[in-house]
Structures are given as C-alpha cells and as structure tokens.
Design an enzyme around this catalytic site. Structure first.
Site, PDB file in Angstrom:
ATOM      1  CG  PHE A 242      67.723  44.361  14.547  1.00  0.00           C
ATOM      2  CD1 PHE A 242      68.053  44.818  15.814  1.00  0.00           C
ATOM      3  CD2 PHE A 242      67.065  45.214  13.678  1.00  0.00           C
ATOM      4  CE1 PHE A 242      67.733  46.105  16.193  1.00  0.00           C
ATOM      5  CE2 PHE A 242      66.750  46.499  14.059  1.00  0.00           C
ATOM      6  CZ  PHE A 242      67.081  46.950  15.319  1.00  0.00           C
ATOM      7  CB  SER A 244      62.528  38.316  15.515  1.00  0.00           C
ATOM      8  OG  SER A 244      63.809  38.032  16.004  1.00  0.00           O
ATOM      9  CG  HIS A 439      67.130  53.783   7.661  1.00  0.00           C
ATOM     10  ND1 HIS A 439      66.222  54.698   8.133  1.00  0.00           N
ATOM     11  CD2 HIS A 439      67.506  53.041   8.730  1.00  0.00           C
ATOM     12  CE1 HIS A 439      66.058  54.497   9.431  1.00  0.00           C
ATOM     13  NE2 HIS A 439      66.814  53.497   9.821  1.00  0.00           N
ATOM     14  CG  HIS A 461      72.461  53.676   9.263  1.00  0.00           C
ATOM     15  ND1 HIS A 461      72.937  53.465  10.532  1.00  0.00           N
ATOM     16  CD2 HIS A 461      71.184  53.225   9.254  1.00  0.00           C
ATOM     17  CE1 HIS A 461      71.969  52.896  11.255  1.00  0.00           C
ATOM     18  NE2 HIS A 461      70.907  52.751  10.509  1.00  0.00           N
TER      19      HIS A 461
END
Lengths: 620, 620
Positions: A242, A244, A439, A461
């Site tokens: 993800f 990258s 996060h 989240h």
C-alpha cells in the site's frame, strides 16, 4: 479492585489527561463522575481547545505582521520532555516554569491500570452486556421511532443531508486528490511546461521532459492503470504494498515531484493540486477537510520549509484545516544515520514549535502557519510488531540510540507530553492549541487503544475496539470521537461488510466518516460523498443516521468555535437535544434525546453499580 | 427427452425467435448448434438489429423532410396480432403479406418445452454442475492470471476505466436525475417563473405559485427529505411504496408537472431536466444512457404527443438512446373504463408504429422520433401474482375484456409478436428495428425468465436466475445480456451483499451495470459511477472486471454499429479476443481468450454429451 469502580477510575484518568492537554471530555460524563466522587461539577472547570477562527473575507490570511512579542523564555528538551524556563538564568539554575510536567511514572501506572482492566474477566462481562444492551436498545428505538424521526426531518425546512456540514476528519494531503485528478494534473504539466527544470539528479538539472524520458514513459499514454496508485486486492493485509502505491508509476521520482512539499520546485505542483481540491470544496460549500501534512523530525528546518511552502503557494483555504502527521519511522532514519537518537527526532519536531510560540516575531512564517494547524497525528503501519514493552524502565529518548523502533505507546506518550506542554504554553500566550489525533486501532495490538485512551483527543480508525468490550465501552462513556474509513479498511485490513462502523454508530459511539486516501481508494470525484453513499447503501443508513455522522464529524474536527456555532447551532457545546439545532444539523431531536438519555442511563447505572460494590465491600 | 438434447433444443428455439425478430444470437453458440445439427454455418444467415446512426454534427437531428414515401400497405390488428396487407383489396380478400406471423400454438409449445426442461431433475443436476465448474474455473483463472491481466492493462496506452465507454443500459427517464437535481430544478422554476400558468384544475388555470400554495408549501423550505423521492428501508419488498416515491412531496400534481411529457406546459419542465442530464453526459463524454419513456396504450395519440414533445423541446442528445416502456397496467385502465379490451391496448400501442412505418410522410414527427428509439421495455411489479396460466387456450386479446390483468407471459408474447412483425416491415423499408428488452426476473415467478428466453433480446434485472440452474445455464450459453441494478435491488428486493452480479460475472454471463432510478437510489451526481464504484468496492472487482462490464454494456445497448465500432473496435461483432480492441475497451486479451475458450468448451461439452446420449439410445 471492583469492576465498576475500576471503570470509573479509568474515566477519571482520561479526564485528567484530557484536562492537562486541553483536550475535550464530555460534560455529561464529567458531571456524573463528579457526583460519584461527591464533588460539585462547575462549568468553569471545563477546558476547551482553542482553534483559530478563519480570517474574515477582507483579511489577509498570510499577514505576517500580527505576531505577538517575543518573550525571554528558554526551551530545552531533556529526555524527550520539554522544559520551559523563564530565562537563561533560570535554565542554568535548572528551575523550569511551573507547567504541568507529565510524569512518566504516573503515566505508566495509569496505563497499567487500564491494561489490567481490559483483561479483567468480570469487567469484560459487565461491558459486554452493557454494549449488547446498547445495541438492542437502539434497535428498539429504530423500530419505534424511525418514522417519527423522518417526519421531524421532513418538516425541517431548507436543511437536508446535502446541505449539512460534513468534515473529512481523516485524510492525507498527499492522497487528497483522486487518481484521475493526479493523472490529469501530470498530463497538464507535461503539456504546458515540458521544458521547465523540475529536478536535480546527481548535480544535473532535469526538465520535466527529461524526467519522463529517464523513466521511459510518455505522459500522453499514461492511464490510471499505469499510474497504479489505486489500492486493489493486492494490498489487503499488505501495508508495505500500500505504501508503495504513493509512487505514481512506481517511480519515487514522481512522488517527489508531484506529492511533496520539499523538492526542486519548492512543492509547487503539490500545492497546485491541493488548491484545486480546495477550490472544489469551496464550491461545494458544505464540505470541509482536515488534511495531514508530514513532519518527519529528520531536521529542525522541516517546519520552516513547510510554513514557507504554505505561504509562498498561498495554500490557505477556508474549507481546510491542517493536521501534522508524524510517521513512526525513527528506525529508518536511524539506520541511515540521519538521527543519533529518538530524543533528537523529538527535538526536531517540537523545539521549533516552542520557539515559534515563545518568539513569534522571530518565526513569523511558522507562527502564521500554526494558526491553521489544529492537531497532530501519529501514522504508520500498526501491525508491525515491536519487541519492546513500554514501562518506566524504558530508556529515555536521549538514550534510545539503537536502530530498533520504539513501540507505539512510547511514541504516543512522548508526543502527548510535548503537545500537552506546548498547549499550556500557547494557552498562556493566548495562542491556539493543538489536538492529538493519532491513527489508532487500525491493526496491531489492542494496547494501542489503551495508550490513545489516555493521550488522544480523538482517533482515526478504531477498528480493534471490536475486539475489546471494555475499551469499547470506555470509548463510549468518554464519547471519544473516532474517524472511521471503511473503504480504506476494505482495501487494507477488514472487508467492508465486517466493518464495525454501523454497530458502533448504533451503540452510540461518537463516529464520523472519513476518506483516508481518495487517491488510493475512491473512484468518483466526490470521495467523501462516495464514502457516505456506500455506507448508506450497504448498511441502509437512514437520513438521520447520516446527518448524525455528519454532525459528529463537525464536532470532532478542528473547526473553530465560531464555525461550529454556525454549522451546529450556538449551543453546540451543550449535550443532548439542547445542544442540537435541527435547522442546521438535520438530526432529529428524538435521536438526540435518545442518545442523551441512553448515555445518562449508562452512567447512572455505573454509579449505582459502584455504590453497590462499595456497600457489599463494607458489609463483607 | 434426453438432457443435453433438450438443452440444445431450447437454444435452437431461442435462436429461431431471435432470428425472426432481428434480435441477436451469439455467433459461437450458433456455430456449435449448426455443427451439432450437421448443418453448415453461414455468416449470411446472421441477423442483426438496425440502429439509426446519430446525425453528424452539421446535420439537423430534427429534420422532418427525409421521410420515405408512403406505401399502399394496410395494417390491421386482429386478436392482438398485426396483419399487413398489400392494399385495401387484399385486406378485403383477407390475404396478408407473407411476413413471418408468429403462431400462438407453436409459441406455447416452445414455451412448454423450456418450462418442462427447467423442472427436469437430471437437467438441473447437469446445469448446476456446469455452473459450479464455471465458477471454479474463473477462480482459478483469477489466481493464475490476475497479475498478467493487470500488466496488460498497465501497458495499454491512454485507456483506463475512466475513459472506456459505459452505457447505462436500464434507467427510467422520469427518474434519471438525482433527488438533489430535481429539488434544485423545482426551486429554480419557482424563483424564476412563479407567475407562469402551469396547470389547469377543474377548468381553473393555476400559476406555479398557486400550485405550491394549494399544496401548502414554500419551495424555499423544500429539502430532499420533504421531497421524499428517495427509496429507503421502507420500500424493501414494497413496490407499491416505491411507486409512490415518484410523487415529489407525495403530490401527484408535482409528478404531473415536473416528470411527465403530457401536461399543461407540454412537458417542458421534464424536457428541460432531461436535457440537463444529457448535457452532463455529453460533457463527461464517455457515458451513454438508454432512458425509458412511457407509452401506456390508453389512446393512439400518445405516440404523436411523445414525438412532438421530443421535437418541440429538442430533447435529442448524442449520448442518449431511447427505449419505450409499456407498463403492464391494463387492469387499471380497464377498471376505469378507459379501455374495452386488452386488444385495444395493443392496438393503441402498435398501430401508430405500423402506420408511421408504412406512411412516414403522413407521420413525419413519429417517423423522426422512432429513429432515436431502439427498443421496448415491459415494466411493472413482477411480484404481483396472476391467477391466469397462459396457454393456447387463453382468450385472445380482443376477447380479453375482464378487469383481470393478463399474466406476464401473455404480455410478453403479444409485445414480441408485434415488435417482431414491425421489425420485419421496417427492415423491408430500410428503417431501423427495435429490440425487446423487458424487465424480467426482478421478482415473481421464475417462468418470466422462460418467456423472456424466447422473446427478449436482453433483459433488465435477471435476479431470479439465481434460483434456476437450468435457466441460468441457458442464459449463459445464449449469452443473453442482463442489465443489473444492484443498488435498486438493494432497496427493493435483495440485499446488496446477496446480489448475484459478481457470481454471474465470474461465471461468464453477459452482465452490465445500470442505475434503474437515480432519483430514488443514488446519492452522488454521477449515478452510474456510483453504481460501478460500489460494486468495485464491495465485491473487490478488478479494473479488468469493471472494463468487461463496461464493454458488455456497450454491446448490450442500442448504440449504432458505427458507434460500437468506434467504442469497441471495428471487429466488435467477432467473438473472442479477435473481437476485442484493448486500446478501446481496456479489457485484457487474456480475459477475452478465457471467456471465449470457456464458452467453446461448454458448447463442445454439450455437443459431446448429446452424441453420447444418442449412442446410448441406439445401443439400448
């Protein structure tokens, strides 16, 4: 210790940390806690964060002249904790100002209280039952009152889901445009300025054309497929893949050129794209967003560069409020020998802020930029395991020189400590304060959510609250805002249908919807609307549900008091139906009353349980 | 009869009906059927529908002067079946022209063959196994080739999911704008022309202002909530409630004024909104749509009025192709004494079309409008049960005078019969032909899908194919296009997660995505993109999946041969990878080859099974 009492203690701990950092704590819960302690609740004791009100239309948002005077204060970070002295002499005497310095020992003690609590059998049962009860209660409410709620909304003039304010509470600036937007922008720059020098590689200056030539590609042929920034099935449980995806066409050169604030062209392209996103928000009028910009802590110059980027490219928008994200990648910098210790990283991140707060006239750009910053985020892959267990025996940051990355809770504690002190200093100077909004609970250990329970104003989240009834119930009682991004989770950690958002909403947790990374996850031009639409469709959310989420998002955000009054009603700080102006929020008063009564009921239930426990202890 | 042989016979039956009506039948299947019959397949035997190519940019789309000459032909509908005579004398002699008149007896015999087949145990097992095999085979394909497919797409220049052509293959014109659009339009008209006379009630003319006053509402206060056109949880399994959602604010007056082509203002408001939708499509460039307009069959004037509405308000758009929907509500008209018999309804619907085909110079408006019409739809709530069982003993339409509504298959047979004859006549005259594209398999009896298997070129919904392996397999072998609308289903008949679209796509059924009613179901401005986005997210569809669906939608649509060549490649009529131009469709050739080989494999497996059956019968 007894179960109800321990829960109350956990809430009191959070209240203490919130108060110290000018974070928010719900009034209702606070009142109940006071009465449980036989104390008197007073409105004067409440603390609030201070956010800068956006400049008026005739004001210049980039006015560098109104910086307050410098002070004699001196700042020094020792062992990761900042100390402020009245002046140099006091520093030499080692007599810091009387600010509420966070104490590592107390902190680890508090942390271990909550850690023990979440593993305690009877407490788990208690919380599990209360949560089940909350869910059933909402179902009943829905069956009985759904039509009345909708009737209330139908008779509410001029306001509907489309024109209530919504804030995208969690979004990364480098991915705030969708893939098609980025593609179009790249093509546009290539068409209009192919011969502009945009990069320097090994001392050789390169034009845009040469950059693309060196990558063997013709932007005309570029498509969203070859751009390859969208997350797909390949990224599920692969945060590395993800990450990258931030490299267009897999080329870090293009990421540097288009998605960074520091590069040969001074981050101009990135600023232009962000501004295009901002213009669309301003036109749509009802949407706000809180993009994250990175400060890495590699060098103390990062802040000034970021502030200059902001001012030079005039990135200010009334519909954007900025959050600074600090990636938890000390280990990478250390292994490349960029940093000698974790303490140095903290210094690079926070000393410039203290200096700009103490001597704003010497740091006019940063002082200005900080007006539009409302908080800090802590970001990285939470599923990465850390071998180290944080305790008061842990090495202090100055001594943390190994290549190992400190654990999540270590990062959180030191960020909190710095933000908290900074806020106290800024409050003293009448400057805006910051929220800590990490996060948390996206993946990894459940203990992350314990750290954030103490240190964070709100989190992004929170998926893993699913796994811990005690924490979930505590997050409910403390009404900790959670910015959820089910589409992001769907690509990375949890299938859409299994996402707990609907369940959390039903139980009454304070959830909002956010996009995280439109570039990677969304298909349409309106990422936030896509997020709401999919949630509404898949979970069959009612208009009242959607508007409740939108209202939560405004409350959670760093929008100023003035804006919140305008968007939610002048009494938005009050809880329950009193604090709701249906003409502005389109949330039914029936719903507000239900939420309020339910919370009061839970708190008084807890209070009763505590007294019963006390009596049974006495009579034993 | 033996299982494989019966399946082949069913396919041959469909091929026969398709050929008669200038419907499409897949070449590969046709070739295999020929070889099974030991016949030679010839390309000349293929039939194709004729669609009018859109006018060039310098041409006038409303040119009434190019109508061909009139003929002496006479048309008469008897017992629901149209008869065409060379002239009046021939009519008196009762000697119709030699056109392929559909024979009710053959039809009911063919129908009963397929009906028996779908209930046959061994056939069910056979088909069930083949379908399971198809699904597993696709999974394997995906595991092995997913990355290769994506690699192919990445190296495909200039084409991605955003700029492949997509057709919204099933959408009702009266709900083609989203709720917010309708709301804004209503407010706009009220602001700009409150004093315009827009309605007449009991002989009294009313201004727009008076209309709203009579409804006790102020458009300024109107919201999407009070508009109340959006489907919610209340519409699930309640088609009746859904139908009433077409009335803004629950007022049929507003439906008449804003969403009808026939009213006091000649349908001007409706036309303006449709044109606004069309402008957006033209700007987006890659999206096309096939909206349904209603012909009820209450009076023969409906056609002329509709054609005049189309021409007067200049509703033509290159991105729209029109479908006529005929609601199955004879019973309502009959009970209100508007119609004497079902035969009269058919006459009202079809005689004007035959007349405009025979004497275009006398029906210039209708002749022109029909150029932009590409098919017929049959619409209503399929879950309504009909007591009558269609057979060759059923009353003929002229004698169907009771207030009972004829069953689904009765409607379909007579619509097919009329369209088929009309197509033959129009083909003879070099005019464009029509496709029959009924709603089918959304709910109700599985037999609907049997009727459509014979009579339809393609269908909308097809959900109930889930329930019948035999039909599902036949729809696969005959590659019958299915326009699916999972968001619509989610509000009406089937939860999103249970929708079979993903499964159908994997097995290789010819599915497309469509919106049905953006006004009722969608939240964003881009309804079709919302549909694709949600499917992509919830089912984790790959780019190749999405582009395959988009390609299917173009194939299924009534876009002209010229457009299809432009959007899919010049060889689009060929099957397999040969017929795919990846530069235009962005569908990987690996995928195309897989689909083609799989279909060939199934057909040859069927062929082998048939021969084995024959041998085993001979040797018994």
């Amino acid at each position: 210790m007894l179960s109800a009492k321990s829960l109350v203690k956990a809430l009191l701990i959070r209240e203490k940390y919130s108060r110290l950092a000018y974070h928010r704590f719900p009034r209702t819960t606070s009142q109940y806690l006071c009465s449980m302690q036989d104390e008197k609740w007073r409105v004067e004791d409440e603390v609030y964060p201070d956010f800068h009100s956006p400049p008026e239309e005739n004001e210049d948002p980039y006015n560098l002249d109104d910086a307050p005077d410098n002070l004699d204060y001196v700042i020094k970070i020792k062992g990761g904790i900042p100390f402020v002295y009245d002046n140099k002499e006091m520093m030499e005497l080692n007599e810091p100002r009387s600010l509420p310095y966070p104490d590592l020992e107390t902190y680890t003690l508090d942390l271990s209280h909550v850690l023990a609590l979440i593993a305690d059998g009877p407490t788990k049962t208690y919380c599990h039952r209360r949560l089940n009860f909350l869910e059933s209660k909402f179902s009943l409410h829905e069956m009985l009152n759904e039509m009345s709620e909708f009737k209330e909304l139908k008779s509410n003039p001029h306001r509907d889901f489309y024109n209530v304010r919504k804030v995208d509470t969690h979004i990364h600036a480098a991915a705030c445009m969708n893939q098609k937007h980025l593609l179009r922008f790249i093509k546009h720059t290539y068409q209009t300025e192919p011969d502009r020098i945009v990069a320097e590689k090994k001392g050789k200056k390169m034009t845009l054309k040469q950059v693309f030539e060196s990558l063997h590609m013709d932007p005309y042929d570029l498509t969203v497929d070859s751009l390859d920034v969208h997350a797909g099935r390949q990224t599920f449980h692969r945060f590395d893949k993800f990450n990258s995806k931030y490299n267009p066409v897999g080329a870090s050169e293009l990421r540097d050129l288009y998605l960074k604030t520091e590069n040969y062209i001074g981050g101009e392209y990135f600023a232009r794209m962000v501004k295009e996103v901002a213009r669309e928000l301003e036109e749509s009028k009802y949407q706000y967003t809180e993009p994250r910009l990175s400060i890495y802590g590699r060098s103390p110059d990062e802040w000034l560069n970021l502030a200059k980027w902001f001012i030079k490219h005039k990135v200010y928008s009334p519909n954007m409020r900025w959050i600074i994200q600090v990636p938890r990648i000390y280990d990478i910098f250390r292994s490349k020998n960029i940093l000698p210790s974790f303490g140095k990283m903290l210094e690079n991140i926070f000393v410039p802020l203290f200096e700009a707060t103490i001597n704003p006239k010497d740091h006019r750009e940063l002082h200005l930029f900080l007006k539009y910053v409302t908080g800090f985020d802590s970001v990285d892959d939470e599923s990465k395991h850390s071998g180290h267990m944080f305790s008061d025996k842990s090495l202090n940051p100055d001594l943390w020189t190994s290549e190992k990355n400190p654990p999540y809770s270590y990062y959180l504690y030191y960020m909190y400590a710095n933000i908290m002190l900074l806020n106290n200093l800024r409050r003293e100077r009448g400057m805006c304060t910051f929220l800590f909004r990490p996060h948390c609970g996206e993946a990894g250990s459940i203990t992350h959510l314990v750290s954030a329970f103490l240190t964070a104003d709100n989190i992004s989240h929170g998926l893993l609250l699913k796994k811990s009834p005690v924490l979930q119930y505590l997050y409910y009682l403390a009404q900790i805002p959670i910015a959820m991004s089910p589409l992001s989770n769907n690509s990375l950690f949890l299938e859409y249908s299994k996402n707990p958002l609907r369940e959390f909403l039903h139980k009454g947790l304070h959830v909002s919807l956010s996009t995280d990374d439109p570039m990677q996850f969304h298909y349409t031009k309106e990422a936030l609307m896509e997020e709401y639409a999919i949630a509404a469709q898949v979970w069959k959310l009612s208009t009242c549900d959607l508007c409740e989420i939108a209202r939560n998002s405004v409350l959670q955000s760093g929008l100023s008091d003035k804006e919140k009054q305008k968007f939610l009603g002048v009494n938005y700080c009050k809880e329950g139906p009193e604090g709701n102006d249906i003409r502005k929020t389109n949330v039914a008063q029936i719903r507000m009353a239900f939420r309020y009564e339910t919370l009061c009921n839970e708190l008084s239930f807890l209070s009763d349980a505590m007294r019963t426990e006390e009596i049974s202890t006495l009579t034993k």
